[in-house]
Design an enzyme around this catalytic site. Sequence first.
Site, mmCIF file in Angstrom:
data_model
loop_
_atom_site.group_PDB
_atom_site.id
_atom_site.type_symbol
_atom_site.label_atom_id
_atom_site.label_comp_id
_atom_site.label_asym_id
_atom_site.label_seq_id
_atom_site.Cartn_x
_atom_site.Cartn_y
_atom_site.Cartn_z
ATOM 1 N N HIS A 77 1.485 15.847 18.110
ATOM 2 C CA HIS A 77 2.572 14.627 18.116
ATOM 3 C C HIS A 77 3.667 15.342 17.358
ATOM 4 O O HIS A 77 3.500 15.760 16.176
ATOM 5 C CB HIS A 77 1.931 13.880 17.093
ATOM 6 C CG HIS A 77 0.811 12.889 18.059
ATOM 7 N ND1 HIS A 77 0.449 11.629 17.560
ATOM 8 C CD2 HIS A 77 0.455 13.048 19.270
ATOM 9 C CE1 HIS A 77 -0.127 11.080 18.501
ATOM 10 N NE2 HIS A 77 -0.278 11.795 19.479
ATOM 11 N N TYR A 205 2.707 3.358 11.620
ATOM 12 C CA TYR A 205 2.378 2.939 10.249
ATOM 13 C C TYR A 205 3.250 1.586 10.072
ATOM 14 O O TYR A 205 4.509 1.886 10.069
ATOM 15 C CB TYR A 205 2.674 3.916 9.235
ATOM 16 C CG TYR A 205 1.699 5.139 9.079
ATOM 17 C CD1 TYR A 205 0.747 5.321 8.238
ATOM 18 C CD2 TYR A 205 2.042 6.230 9.904
ATOM 19 C CE1 TYR A 205 -0.115 6.195 8.199
ATOM 20 C CE2 TYR A 205 1.110 7.399 9.864
ATOM 21 C CZ TYR A 205 0.048 7.436 9.147
ATOM 22 O OH TYR A 205 -0.600 8.511 8.872
ATOM 23 N N PRO A 297 -6.074 7.202 2.377
ATOM 24 C CA PRO A 297 -5.834 7.790 3.498
ATOM 25 C C PRO A 297 -4.699 7.857 4.183
ATOM 26 O O PRO A 297 -4.294 8.400 5.303
ATOM 27 C CB PRO A 297 -6.960 7.130 4.496
ATOM 28 C CG PRO A 297 -7.270 5.884 3.653
ATOM 29 C CD PRO A 297 -7.172 6.078 2.432
ATOM 30 N N LYS A 301 -4.041 12.984 4.391
ATOM 31 C CA LYS A 301 -4.121 14.489 3.624
ATOM 32 C C LYS A 301 -5.395 14.998 3.342
ATOM 33 O O LYS A 301 -5.476 16.335 2.888
ATOM 34 C CB LYS A 301 -3.506 14.344 2.484
ATOM 35 C CG LYS A 301 -1.907 14.245 2.628
ATOM 36 C CD LYS A 301 -1.331 15.534 2.952
ATOM 37 C CE LYS A 301 0.159 15.416 3.573
ATOM 38 N NZ LYS A 301 0.096 15.809 5.034
ATOM 39 N N TYR A 390 4.388 15.237 5.741
ATOM 40 C CA TYR A 390 3.685 14.714 6.565
ATOM 41 C C TYR A 390 2.823 15.877 7.572
ATOM 42 O O TYR A 390 1.787 15.959 7.626
ATOM 43 C CB TYR A 390 4.039 13.703 7.582
ATOM 44 C CG TYR A 390 3.075 12.683 8.189
ATOM 45 C CD1 TYR A 390 2.617 11.591 7.570
ATOM 46 C CD2 TYR A 390 2.304 13.323 9.449
ATOM 47 C CE1 TYR A 390 1.595 11.160 8.254
ATOM 48 C CE2 TYR A 390 1.587 12.650 10.195
ATOM 49 C CZ TYR A 390 1.150 11.211 9.623
ATOM 50 O OH TYR A 390 -0.012 10.615 10.113
HETATM 51 P P1 FAD Z 1 -16.882 15.387 3.003
HETATM 52 O O1 FAD Z 1 -16.281 15.054 4.564
HETATM 53 O O2 FAD Z 1 -17.407 14.241 2.510
HETATM 54 O O3 FAD Z 1 -18.279 16.158 3.020
HETATM 55 C C1 FAD Z 1 -19.075 16.170 2.003
HETATM 56 C C2 FAD Z 1 -20.430 16.599 2.523
HETATM 57 O O4 FAD Z 1 -21.444 16.995 1.386
HETATM 58 C C3 FAD Z 1 -21.147 15.323 3.495
HETATM 59 O O5 FAD Z 1 -21.595 15.977 4.616
HETATM 60 C C4 FAD Z 1 -22.096 15.065 2.576
HETATM 61 O O6 FAD Z 1 -23.317 14.518 3.236
HETATM 62 C C5 FAD Z 1 -22.615 16.088 1.757
HETATM 63 N N1 FAD Z 1 -23.158 15.850 0.514
HETATM 64 C C6 FAD Z 1 -23.035 14.761 -0.467
HETATM 65 N N2 FAD Z 1 -23.751 15.003 -1.367
HETATM 66 C C7 FAD Z 1 -24.537 15.978 -1.117
HETATM 67 C C8 FAD Z 1 -25.428 16.644 -2.095
HETATM 68 N N3 FAD Z 1 -25.823 16.143 -3.345
HETATM 69 N N4 FAD Z 1 -26.234 17.668 -1.635
HETATM 70 C C9 FAD Z 1 -25.993 18.208 -0.489
HETATM 71 N N5 FAD Z 1 -24.946 17.703 0.257
HETATM 72 C C10 FAD Z 1 -24.170 16.522 -0.270
HETATM 73 N N6 FAD Z 1 -7.992 13.061 5.975
HETATM 74 C C11 FAD Z 1 -7.009 13.828 6.800
HETATM 75 O O7 FAD Z 1 -6.739 14.927 6.332
HETATM 76 N N7 FAD Z 1 -6.166 13.080 7.707
HETATM 77 C C12 FAD Z 1 -6.484 11.859 8.016
HETATM 78 O O8 FAD Z 1 -6.054 11.181 8.996
HETATM 79 C C13 FAD Z 1 -7.611 11.125 7.354
HETATM 80 N N8 FAD Z 1 -7.875 10.087 7.682
HETATM 81 C C14 FAD Z 1 -9.167 9.322 7.173
HETATM 82 C C15 FAD Z 1 -9.570 8.025 7.437
HETATM 83 C C16 FAD Z 1 -10.730 7.305 6.810
HETATM 84 C C17 FAD Z 1 -10.891 5.957 7.067
HETATM 85 C C18 FAD Z 1 -11.540 8.237 5.790
HETATM 86 C C19 FAD Z 1 -12.445 7.596 5.122
HETATM 87 C C20 FAD Z 1 -10.937 9.576 5.313
HETATM 88 C C21 FAD Z 1 -9.930 9.965 5.995
HETATM 89 N N9 FAD Z 1 -9.457 11.320 5.676
HETATM 90 C C22 FAD Z 1 -8.356 11.874 6.307
HETATM 91 C C23 FAD Z 1 -10.469 12.120 4.364
HETATM 92 C C24 FAD Z 1 -11.152 13.142 5.062
HETATM 93 O O9 FAD Z 1 -11.996 12.570 5.862
HETATM 94 C C25 FAD Z 1 -11.828 13.798 3.910
HETATM 95 O O10 FAD Z 1 -10.905 14.193 2.945
HETATM 96 C C26 FAD Z 1 -12.577 14.966 4.287
HETATM 97 O O11 FAD Z 1 -13.915 14.299 5.031
HETATM 98 C C27 FAD Z 1 -13.087 15.839 3.163
HETATM 99 O O12 FAD Z 1 -14.061 16.566 3.666
HETATM 100 P P2 FAD Z 1 -15.039 17.473 2.618
HETATM 101 O O13 FAD Z 1 -15.713 18.388 3.406
HETATM 102 O O14 FAD Z 1 -14.618 17.706 1.375
HETATM 103 O O15 FAD Z 1 -16.052 16.222 2.066
HETATM 104 C C1 DHB Z 2 -5.952 8.294 11.030
HETATM 105 C C2 DHB Z 2 -6.389 8.223 9.769
HETATM 106 C C3 DHB Z 2 -5.246 7.975 8.788
HETATM 107 O O1 DHB Z 2 -5.692 7.977 7.553
HETATM 108 C C4 DHB Z 2 -4.014 8.228 8.774
HETATM 109 O O2 DHB Z 2 -2.999 8.492 8.054
HETATM 110 C C5 DHB Z 2 -3.780 8.317 10.191
HETATM 111 C C6 DHB Z 2 -4.706 8.471 11.317
HETATM 112 C C7 DHB Z 2 -7.120 8.413 12.022
HETATM 113 O O3 DHB Z 2 -8.221 7.983 11.653
HETATM 114 O O4 DHB Z 2 -6.568 8.426 13.410
#
Ligand code: FAD
Ligand code: DHB
Length: 395
Positions: A77, A205, A297, A301, A390
């Site tokens: 994009h 957005y 979200p 980021k 962004y």
């Molecule tokens: P997580 O993905 O939360 O992974 C942590 C892992 O640790 C999980 O698998 C969990 O089960 C495990 N865990 C937890 N506790 C324990 C324990 N005690 N022992 C062992 N394992 C454990 N980010 C973007 O960059 N772009 C986007 O467009 C975006 N959109 C989003 C939309 C939504 C609706 C949401 C909810 C989030 C969005 N995010 C986005 C954020 C992104 O999904 C998270 O920042 C990302 O998943 C972080 O990765 P992580 O591995 O740090 O944590």
């Molecule tokens: C999506 C999630 C976001 O938080 C965002 O800013 C843009 C896209 C997505 O799930 O596609």
Amino acid sequence: MSEIPTRTRIVIIGGGPAGSLLAHLLHVRGIESALLELRSREHVLERVRAGVIEHESAEILRRTGLGKRMDEEGFVHEGVNLAHSGEMLRIDFQRLTGKHVTIYGQTELQKDLFDVVDADGVPLIDEAEGVRVDGIEDHSPAVGFTRHGREHTITCDFVIGCDGAHGVTREFIPAGARRTYERQYPFCWVGLLSETPPIDDELIYASHERGFALCSMRNEHRSRYYVQGPADTTVEEWPDDRFWSELTARLPEAVADGLVTGPSIEKIVTPLRSWVSEPLRHGRLFLAGDAAHVVPPTGAKGLNLAISDVVYLVDALAGNYDRGSTAGLDEYSERAMARVWKAVRFSWWMTTMLHRFPGMSDDFERRLQKAELDYLFGSENAQRAMAENYVGLPH
Ligand code: FAD
Ligand code: DHB
């Protein structure tokens, strides 16, 4: 699953994007690790979350052998759209920054990551419950856990907490040695996935009197939409009809005319908060990703910060093993947090500019919000600043 080791160099707690990418990048640098995940593999692979991958995050994934499916199935994009007061503005990333983002679902990336971790031969130990960390202030920490009723202990050189916002690892840092910063937003997002063609080729957005809305996608046949809802709402309060009519009402009419609705195949409610825990290191324990910082979200980021933390940490660990230098480890927290705080600021700014704050009276704050949007719509400099953030600030 391969055998559970009793000793390795690095124990990674949490198999989400941060933990599994870390395991892979360490393997690439010849550093052995084991990955502990609380949930089942299947559960981790089913979670629907992020969709936007920054320019440099995508480059890193490509350089480390994770680009194939992303390039085949993801979408480049070169811009994003903002809607406000019935108008649409396209922020042209390519023209303003020479960069772009890639739309590729976190669910797909997680599949690629588990596949590569398996191919690397890193033990991925799922359903690891009751993780405990000992000896992080000594030379050889130990991580204990229970799997299917059996107790295990792995000793290691370093423990890395990648266990997300609800993880436990950061609790092993003494309370007096860490500080948290938090901002709760008085609303949440309701997200819906549907087997319908996206409303537009790029993301939209939207800021509206009724609240924020976001139109995103996964592919030509699958759309991802979000609408702002009250802080305490539940999925049950959002039957598909209510969701679609609220989304329609919040988009400019000419855009909403192109919306194709259909049955939801997944629905979530997600609260919005900015939360940071510092520092990212205590003794031989390090934190990365959502385990240490959560952003709303709106700026897309969170996943990208998990990637940049991991890149910094791998450099630091490789410096330690390859050159015997602890400088990278000593600087990791400060280096990673400098980038994190800029993303915290950007996500807060996007959130504040685009959402309807309950109780916001019709005067000062709403006029400021309108002025902010009017400025952005009218100033190329403001658009460039948004585009630069962004697509992702440099690592
Ligand atoms: P997580 O993905 O939360 O992974 C942590 C892992 O640790 C999980 O698998 C969990 O089960 C495990 N865990 C937890 N506790 C324990 C324990 N005690 N022992 C062992 N394992 C454990 N980010 C973007 O960059 N772009 C986007 O467009 C975006 N959109 C989003 C939309 C939504 C609706 C949401 C909810 C989030 C969005 N995010 C986005 C954020 C992104 O999904 C998270 O920042 C990302 O998943 C972080 O990765 P992580 O591995 O740090 O944590
Ligand atoms: C999506 C999630 C976001 O938080 C965002 O800013 C843009 C896209 C997505 O799930 O596609």
